[in-house]
Write an enzyme that holds these catalytic residues in place. Structure first.
Site, short mmCIF file in Angstrom:
data_model
loop_
_atom_site.label_atom_id
_atom_site.label_comp_id
_atom_site.label_asym_id
_atom_site.label_seq_id
_atom_site.Cartn_x
_atom_site.Cartn_y
_atom_site.Cartn_z
N GLY A 213 0.82 -1.21 0.00
CA GLY A 213 0.00 0.00 0.00
C GLY A 213 0.85 1.25 0.00
O GLY A 213 2.04 1.20 0.31
N PRO A 215 2.43 4.93 1.00
CA PRO A 215 2.95 5.37 2.29
C PRO A 215 1.84 5.99 3.15
O PRO A 215 0.97 6.68 2.63
CB PRO A 215 3.97 6.43 1.92
N GLY A 216 1.89 5.70 4.43
CA GLY A 216 0.96 6.34 5.35
C GLY A 216 -0.41 5.70 5.41
O GLY A 216 -1.31 6.22 6.05
N THR A 217 -0.58 4.56 4.77
CA THR A 217 -1.90 3.94 4.78
C THR A 217 -2.10 3.05 6.00
O THR A 217 -3.18 2.50 6.18
CB THR A 217 -2.14 3.11 3.51
N LYS A 219 0.32 0.45 7.15
CA LYS A 219 0.89 -0.90 7.06
C LYS A 219 1.60 -1.27 8.36
O LYS A 219 1.38 -2.33 8.93
CB LYS A 219 1.86 -0.98 5.88
N THR A 220 2.46 -0.36 8.82
CA THR A 220 3.18 -0.62 10.06
C THR A 220 2.20 -0.79 11.22
O THR A 220 2.34 -1.69 12.04
CB THR A 220 4.14 0.54 10.35
N HIS A 435 -16.24 10.02 -14.61
CA HIS A 435 -15.46 9.06 -15.39
C HIS A 435 -15.70 7.63 -14.88
O HIS A 435 -16.05 6.72 -15.64
CB HIS A 435 -13.98 9.44 -15.28
N GLU A 436 -15.54 7.45 -13.58
CA GLU A 436 -15.68 6.10 -13.01
C GLU A 436 -17.13 5.63 -13.06
O GLU A 436 -17.39 4.44 -13.26
CB GLU A 436 -15.16 6.05 -11.57
P1 ADP Z 1 2.74 3.02 6.56
O1 ADP Z 1 3.54 2.04 7.33
O2 ADP Z 1 1.72 2.39 5.65
O3 ADP Z 1 3.52 4.05 5.84
P2 ADP Z 1 1.94 3.79 9.16
O4 ADP Z 1 1.40 2.52 9.67
O5 ADP Z 1 3.32 4.12 9.57
O6 ADP Z 1 1.85 3.83 7.58
O7 ADP Z 1 0.93 4.95 9.55
C1 ADP Z 1 1.37 6.14 10.09
C2 ADP Z 1 0.38 6.67 11.08
O8 ADP Z 1 -0.81 7.05 10.45
C3 ADP Z 1 -0.02 5.66 12.11
O9 ADP Z 1 0.88 5.63 13.17
C4 ADP Z 1 -1.39 6.13 12.53
O10 ADP Z 1 -1.29 7.12 13.51
C5 ADP Z 1 -1.92 6.77 11.27
N1 ADP Z 1 -2.81 5.86 10.56
C6 ADP Z 1 -2.63 5.36 9.31
N2 ADP Z 1 -3.66 4.58 8.94
C7 ADP Z 1 -4.50 4.54 9.98
C8 ADP Z 1 -5.77 3.89 10.23
N3 ADP Z 1 -6.35 3.10 9.31
N4 ADP Z 1 -6.36 4.08 11.42
C9 ADP Z 1 -5.79 4.87 12.36
N5 ADP Z 1 -4.62 5.50 12.20
C10 ADP Z 1 -3.98 5.37 11.02
ZN ZN Z 2 -11.02 5.04 -16.78
MG MG Z 3 5.54 2.18 7.66
#
Ligand code: ADP
Ligand code: ZN
Ligand code: MG
Length: 622
Positions: A213, A215-217, A219-220, A435-436
């Site tokens: 996914g 960044p920032g979604t 995953k961690t 579009h979608e």
């Molecule tokens: P990635 O590893 O995908 O880059 P992170 O897991 O590091 O993203 O997410 C960074 C921060 O964003 C998390 O520590 C959290 O505070 C916030 N965050 C991201 N997604 C969510 C979610 N679905 N629910 C709650 N907080 C989230």
């Molecule tokens: Zn299209």
């Molecule tokens: Mg991460």
């Protein structure tokens, strides 16, 4: 904007940065060294010894008060005096000149004489050794510094231990949305909680799960939540930690990490940024990638080498699954992928609520409104926004975070991320929705198309939106009718833009490429164009060492080439007018669907049917 820096609070989530352990130890050593020297200095020449002038000593000697003496290096005389109440007192005195009579006189008085050389007093010992200590201390500091900078000196040992997370346990409920990802990961949690149940049944649990996914979604966060739910240790390492200066270091770190995992089983090893080590081997220019390749090879060996029975599950995260070495994705390695998607409007609201719960937020703050106002933001962006808003509130001396703070935080973040990621304006969002909606609606009016699974205007990758169909079964061969309809669906976006705006956008590029590719194959490979017959034109593409263009042989005449082009053109024009035709007839539905998309951002098949009041799977043709 004015603000007082003294007021800025510590950012939540970023606790005061603790001094690194090594530095703390050296500080302790340093302080205790000084304390010891001071103490020795105080006790040296114990309090009962008094320095007396040489003349005073001679007087004592004459009076017969001296019991015994010790002559140190012929320079100092130390000894005991017979005190009055039988208490002996120690004295010491410098011998000011070469006293030839001293010995004689001492003998006369019957004093016991000892000689000694000046042994090191503890104080002097420290005095002599201190420069050495200091030198070693300095060298050590420099060494540590280098270690910090290029890591060249921290051989072999994995630093996974440091990343052993002992923070507050994160649970699935701390992760908003991500229903599908959670569902997939629940199996891993179940297994970690009760491995015997699975082993007994002979079930094969995936060793490695890859979280894919942007960044920032989250995953961690999800990986931590798996550990938290299963209540097992969580080892966190980043792919870039493995990549070191010296060949072999990364590989030995991998070995070490896995060893640690085995020792602490059941547990989770989490490798963040897998793409940093896991890039396709041999993809670099001019060699020099030995280190990374060795590391990757070691990782493959380790993954093959242990059994899920050991109770170690490896999670990894990447936002570039496309660059990973295929070997990593083979069965028995990261054979399961879990997509961690960008949040849609409802999920954004949930994420906001989770983070708002951690700070005092004024009643008037409308999370739903904020979710609508933050299209294209990831979970991390939203968490950051709540934090920024809190900072604004604190600077203003408020007790609670108010709407105004959120608005400002949003603007600040939008401006910040505008450079790097996708921020969607209202107009863009509307255009994407039409579009979608065009793609999506066609699914319901074409007999041979797969049913729609969902349509979304949440961006992923480079695509602004997506209409996903769901094949009823896996099929390896497709009928001409299916392909015809597929091409029509590809034109759905183009057709909708034409109908609503009278012109089209660059957003259609990918659709047109797809449609053209299908049409070309119909003509050249599958014999589906009557005018060209059931003939395969052109040769299979060679492997791409020479680049496609050079390697491809045409194998047909110029005249045939023209006929092929014409046939492709005919198929595409035909599909385009079918798409425009259907959407024009159902203009109202197109608008309704697009507006619903703007509101909800993601719609499932069922929701669309409900919107239109379709009872049957497919509606009757217009
Ligand atoms: P990635 O590893 O995908 O880059 P992170 O897991 O590091 O993203 O997410 C960074 C921060 O964003 C998390 O520590 C959290 O505070 C916030 N965050 C991201 N997604 C969510 C979610 N679905 N629910 C709650 N907080 C989230
Ligand atoms: Zn299209
Ligand atoms: Mg991460």
């Amino acid at each position: 904007m004015e603000h007082d820096d003294n007021n800025s609070p510590k950012e939540p989530g970023k606790p005061g940065f603790p001094a690194p352990k090594g530095a703390r130890i050296s500080l302790i050593v340093f302080v205790s060294l000084i304390a010891v020297s001071v103490a020795l200095f105080m006790f040296d020449g114990s309090s009962r010894t008094s320095s007396i002038p040489y003349s005073a000593f001679l007087d004592h000697l004459n009076e017969g008060n001296v019991e015994s003496v010790k002559i140190v290096d012929q320079r100092i005389i130390q000894g005991k005096l017979n005190g009055k109440g039988g208490v002996s007192q120690e004295f010491s005195s410098l011998i000011p000149y070469l006293d030839a009579d001293l010995l004689l006189r001492l003998k006369e008085k019957g004093v016991r004489i000892e000689g000694a050389s000046a042994g090191m007093s503890p104080l002097r010992l420290i005095g002599e050794l201190f420069p050495w200590f200091f030198g070693i201390f300095l060298i050590w500091m420099v060494f540590r510094q280098m270690q910090g900078n290029n890591k060249a000196f921290s051989f072999g040992k994995s630093r996974a231990k440091r990343y052993l997370d002992s923070d507050k346990k994160i649970k699935f409920e701390d992760v908003a949305g991500q229903k599908e990802a959670k569902y997939e990961l629940l199996e891993v949690v179940d297994y970690l909680k009760n491995p015997q149940k699975f082993v007994k049944m002979g079930a094969r649990i995936p060793k490695g799960v890859l979280l894919v996914g942007m960044p920032g979604t989250g995953k961690t966060l999800l990986a931590k939540a798996v550990a938290g739910e299963a209540d097992v240790p969580f080892f966190h390492m980043s792919g870039s930690d493995f990549v070191e200066m010296f060949v072999g270091v990364g590989a030995s770190r991998v070995r070490d990490l896995f060893d640690q995992g085995r020792k602490s089983a059941p547990c989770i090893l989490f490798i963040d940024e897998l793409d940093a080590v896991g890039r396709t081997r041999g993809a670099g220019y001019g060699g020099g990638h030995d280190e990374r390749e060795q590391t990757l090879n070691q990782m493959l060996v380790e993954m093959d080498g242990f059994d899920t029975k050991d109770g170690v599950i490896i999670l990894a995260a990447t936002n570039r699954p496309d660059v990973l070495d295929p070997a990593l994705l083979r069965p028995g390695r990261f054979d399961r992928q879990v997509v961690v998607a960008m949040p849609d409007i409802q999920e954004r609201e949930d994420i906001l609520k989770i983070h708002m719960a951690k700070v005092p937020v004024n009643m008037s703050v409308d999370a739903q409104y904020l979710a609508r106002a933050t299209p294209g933001m990831s979970g991390a962006d939203l968490a950051n926004m709540v934090n920024e808003a809190t900072l604004f509130a604190v600077r203003r001396g408020r007790e609670e975070v108010e709407m105004q703070d959120f608005e400002e935080a949003r603007d600040k973040i939008l401006m910040g991320i505008a450079r790097t990621s996708l921020v969607i304006s209202e107009d863009d969002k509307k255009a994407t929705a039409y579009h979608e909606a065009g793609h999506a609606l066609l699914h319901y009016y074409l007999d041979n198309a797969d049913p729609l699974h969902k349509v979304t205007i949440v961006p992923r990758g480079r695509a602004l939106g997506l209409a996903l169909s769901l094949p009823e079964k896996d099929s390896y061969s497709r009928s001409k009718a299916w392909i015809d309809d597929r091409i029509v669906i590809s034109y759905g976006g183009y057709a909708a833009e034409t109908i609503i705006y009278g012109e089209t956008t660059t957003g259609t590029a990918q659709d047109l490429r797809q449609a053209t590719e299908l049409a070309r194959k119909m003509v050249c490979e599958w014999g589906m164009a009557e005018e060209l017959g059931a003939v395969a034109y052109g040769q299979e593409e060679e492997p791409i060492f020479l680049g496609k263009e050079i390697a491809q042989h045409k194998g047909y005449s110029e005249d045939t080439a023209m006929r092929i082009d014409k046939a492709i053109f005919r198929i595409l024009e035909n599909a385009k007018s079918r798409a425009i035709d259907i959407l024009t007839k159902n203009h109202d539905q197109l608008v309704k669907l697009a507006e619903e998309l703007i509101r909800k951002e993601t719609l499932l098949d069922d929701e669309i049917k409900e919107l239109f009041g379709f009872a049957a799977k497919k509606l009757s043709k217009a």
